[in-house]
Design a protein around this motif. Structure first.
Motif, PDB file in Angstrom:
ATOM      1  N   UNK A  16       5.052 -13.580 -15.457  1.00  0.00           N
ATOM      2  CA  UNK A  16       3.633 -13.907 -15.593  1.00  0.00           C
ATOM      3  C   UNK A  16       2.746 -12.877 -14.878  1.00  0.00           C
ATOM      4  N   UNK A  17       3.273 -11.688 -14.672  1.00  0.00           N
ATOM      5  CA  UNK A  17       2.514 -10.643 -13.981  1.00  0.00           C
ATOM      6  C   UNK A  17       1.156 -10.345 -14.622  1.00  0.00           C
ATOM      7  N   UNK A  18       1.040 -10.273 -15.974  1.00  0.00           N
ATOM      8  CA  UNK A  18      -0.291 -10.020 -16.551  1.00  0.00           C
ATOM      9  C   UNK A  18      -1.324 -11.087 -16.159  1.00  0.00           C
ATOM     10  N   UNK A  19      -0.899 -12.328 -16.071  1.00  0.00           N
ATOM     11  CA  UNK A  19      -1.807 -13.400 -15.659  1.00  0.00           C
ATOM     12  C   UNK A  19      -2.270 -13.178 -14.232  1.00  0.00           C
ATOM     13  N   UNK A  20      -1.319 -12.890 -13.346  1.00  0.00           N
ATOM     14  CA  UNK A  20      -1.664 -12.678 -11.944  1.00  0.00           C
ATOM     15  C   UNK A  20      -2.595 -11.479 -11.783  1.00  0.00           C
ATOM     16  N   UNK A  21      -2.376 -10.443 -12.577  1.00  0.00           N
ATOM     17  CA  UNK A  21      -3.254  -9.263 -12.518  1.00  0.00           C
ATOM     18  C   UNK A  21      -4.670  -9.618 -12.991  1.00  0.00           C
ATOM     19  N   UNK A  22      -4.771 -10.350 -14.104  1.00  0.00           N
ATOM     20  CA  UNK A  22      -6.083 -10.710 -14.637  1.00  0.00           C
ATOM     21  C   UNK A  22      -6.865 -11.611 -13.686  1.00  0.00           C
ATOM     22  N   UNK A  23      -6.161 -12.430 -12.929  1.00  0.00           N
ATOM     23  CA  UNK A  23      -6.810 -13.310 -11.958  1.00  0.00           C
ATOM     24  C   UNK A  23      -7.107 -12.606 -10.637  1.00  0.00           C
ATOM     25  N   UNK A  24      -6.672 -11.341 -10.527  1.00  0.00           N
ATOM     26  CA  UNK A  24      -6.879 -10.603  -9.287  1.00  0.00           C
ATOM     27  C   UNK A  24      -5.973 -11.061  -8.160  1.00  0.00           C
ATOM     28  N   UNK A  25      -4.850 -11.692  -8.515  1.00  0.00           N
ATOM     29  CA  UNK A  25      -3.939 -12.254  -7.513  1.00  0.00           C
ATOM     30  C   UNK A  25      -2.622 -11.486  -7.378  1.00  0.00           C
ATOM     31  N   UNK A  26      -2.466 -10.406  -8.143  1.00  0.00           N
ATOM     32  CA  UNK A  26      -1.181  -9.713  -8.106  1.00  0.00           C
ATOM     33  C   UNK A  26      -1.075  -8.824  -6.877  1.00  0.00           C
ATOM     34  N   UNK A  27       0.065  -8.963  -6.202  1.00  0.00           N
ATOM     35  CA  UNK A  27       0.440  -8.097  -5.083  1.00  0.00           C
ATOM     36  C   UNK A  27       1.935  -7.863  -5.179  1.00  0.00           C
ATOM     37  N   UNK A  28       2.364  -6.715  -4.680  1.00  0.00           N
ATOM     38  CA  UNK A  28       3.800  -6.421  -4.618  1.00  0.00           C
ATOM     39  C   UNK A  28       4.073  -5.618  -3.361  1.00  0.00           C
ATOM     40  N   UNK A  29       5.122  -6.022  -2.662  1.00  0.00           N
ATOM     41  CA  UNK A  29       5.579  -5.311  -1.474  1.00  0.00           C
ATOM     42  C   UNK A  29       7.055  -4.979  -1.629  1.00  0.00           C
ATOM     43  N   UNK A  30       7.458  -3.903  -1.015  1.00  0.00           N
ATOM     44  CA  UNK A  30       8.856  -3.500  -1.051  1.00  0.00           C
ATOM     45  C   UNK A  30       9.311  -3.095   0.337  1.00  0.00           C
ATOM     46  N   UNK A  31      10.613  -3.144   0.536  1.00  0.00           N
ATOM     47  CA  UNK A  31      11.200  -2.709   1.798  1.00  0.00           C
ATOM     48  C   UNK A  31      11.861  -1.355   1.605  1.00  0.00           C
ATOM     49  N   UNK A  32      11.751  -0.524   2.616  1.00  0.00           N
ATOM     50  CA  UNK A  32      12.452   0.752   2.608  1.00  0.00           C
ATOM     51  C   UNK A  32      13.874   0.502   3.099  1.00  0.00           C
ATOM     52  N   UNK A  33      14.714   1.531   3.050  1.00  0.00           N
ATOM     53  CA  UNK A  33      16.090   1.373   3.521  1.00  0.00           C
ATOM     54  C   UNK A  33      16.158   0.978   4.996  1.00  0.00           C
ATOM     55  N   UNK A  34      15.144   1.374   5.781  1.00  0.00           N
ATOM     56  CA  UNK A  34      15.148   1.013   7.202  1.00  0.00           C
ATOM     57  C   UNK A  34      14.418  -0.296   7.488  1.00  0.00           C
ATOM     58  N   UNK A  35      14.007  -1.018   6.423  1.00  0.00           N
ATOM     59  CA  UNK A  35      13.411  -2.333   6.584  1.00  0.00           C
ATOM     60  C   UNK A  35      11.891  -2.371   6.686  1.00  0.00           C
ATOM     61  N   UNK A  36      11.255  -1.217   6.674  1.00  0.00           N
ATOM     62  CA  UNK A  36       9.790  -1.165   6.741  1.00  0.00           C
ATOM     63  C   UNK A  36       9.207  -1.748   5.453  1.00  0.00           C
ATOM     64  N   UNK A  37       8.137  -2.545   5.585  1.00  0.00           N
ATOM     65  CA  UNK A  37       7.482  -3.146   4.419  1.00  0.00           C
ATOM     66  C   UNK A  37       6.341  -2.250   3.952  1.00  0.00           C
ATOM     67  N   UNK A  38       6.358  -1.945   2.642  1.00  0.00           N
ATOM     68  CA  UNK A  38       5.339  -1.100   2.022  1.00  0.00           C
ATOM     69  C   UNK A  38       4.580  -1.899   0.970  1.00  0.00           C
ATOM     70  N   UNK A  39       3.278  -1.654   0.875  1.00  0.00           N
ATOM     71  CA  UNK A  39       2.518  -2.239  -0.213  1.00  0.00           C
ATOM     72  C   UNK A  39       2.732  -1.371  -1.447  1.00  0.00           C
ATOM     73  N   UNK A  40       3.233  -1.977  -2.526  1.00  0.00           N
ATOM     74  CA  UNK A  40       3.486  -1.235  -3.765  1.00  0.00           C
ATOM     75  C   UNK A  40       2.297  -1.365  -4.708  1.00  0.00           C
ATOM     76  N   UNK A  41       1.756  -2.585  -4.809  1.00  0.00           N
ATOM     77  CA  UNK A  41       0.611  -2.825  -5.693  1.00  0.00           C
ATOM     78  C   UNK A  41      -0.255  -3.910  -5.084  1.00  0.00           C
ATOM     79  N   UNK A  42      -1.558  -3.757  -5.293  1.00  0.00           N
ATOM     80  CA  UNK A  42      -2.497  -4.784  -4.806  1.00  0.00           C
ATOM     81  C   UNK A  42      -3.574  -5.018  -5.845  1.00  0.00           C
TER      82      UNK A  42
END
Length: 137
Positions: free
Chosen positions: A111-137
């Motif tokens: 349902x990613x398109x819905x979340x994007x249209x509502x302005x609610x989409x976010x995505x975070x990822x972890x690096x190999x060392x565990x650091x959290x990165x913002x991928x999409x906002x």
């Protein structure tokens, strides 16, 4: 068969550390999702490939087209094989792995398109060392 062939042609492509090689079906007239509220995708996990952990506000349902592997969701491990169906609810850390010697193919609906249209989409990822990165906002 055509999607599988297209994904296999990309075997040597680096792909995404969070999704492996992923193909999104799009509306050829707009370049956007096929449906206004849902996205349909197929991804290939190469032999031995393990994706990095990530989370997104969108929920995803997966169907295993071929292969065997496992998905970790918030620390719980789910083993899967051909024709299994599983879901990853929104905002839960997850990662996929293919421990076999053959490619694994996962079909998904999100349902990613819905979340994007509502302005609610976010995505975070972890690096190999565990650091959290913002991928999409």
């Amino acid at each position: 068969d055509q999607t599988r062939a297209a994904l296999l042609r990309l075997t040597d492509y680096p792909g995404s550390p969070y999704d492996g090689i992923i193909y999104e079906y799009v509306d050829p007239t707009t370049g956007g999702p096929v449906m206004p509220t849902m996205s349909f995708r197929c991804q290939m996990l190469r032999p031995g490939e393990r994706t990095r952990a990530h989370r997104k506000t969108a929920s995803t349902v997966y169907c295993v087209l071929d292969g065997e592997g496992r998905t970790q969701v918030e620390g719980a491990t789910f083993e899967w094989k051909r024709n299994d169906v599983f879901t990853v609810p929104g905002w839960l850390w997850h990662q996929h792995s293919n421990a076999s010697g053959e490619p694994a193919f996962l079909y998904s609906v999100t349902d990613e398109p819905t979340m994007r249209k509502l302005g609610l989409f976010r995505e975070e990822g972890r690096t190999d060392d565990g650091k959290v990165l913002e991928i999409a906002a």
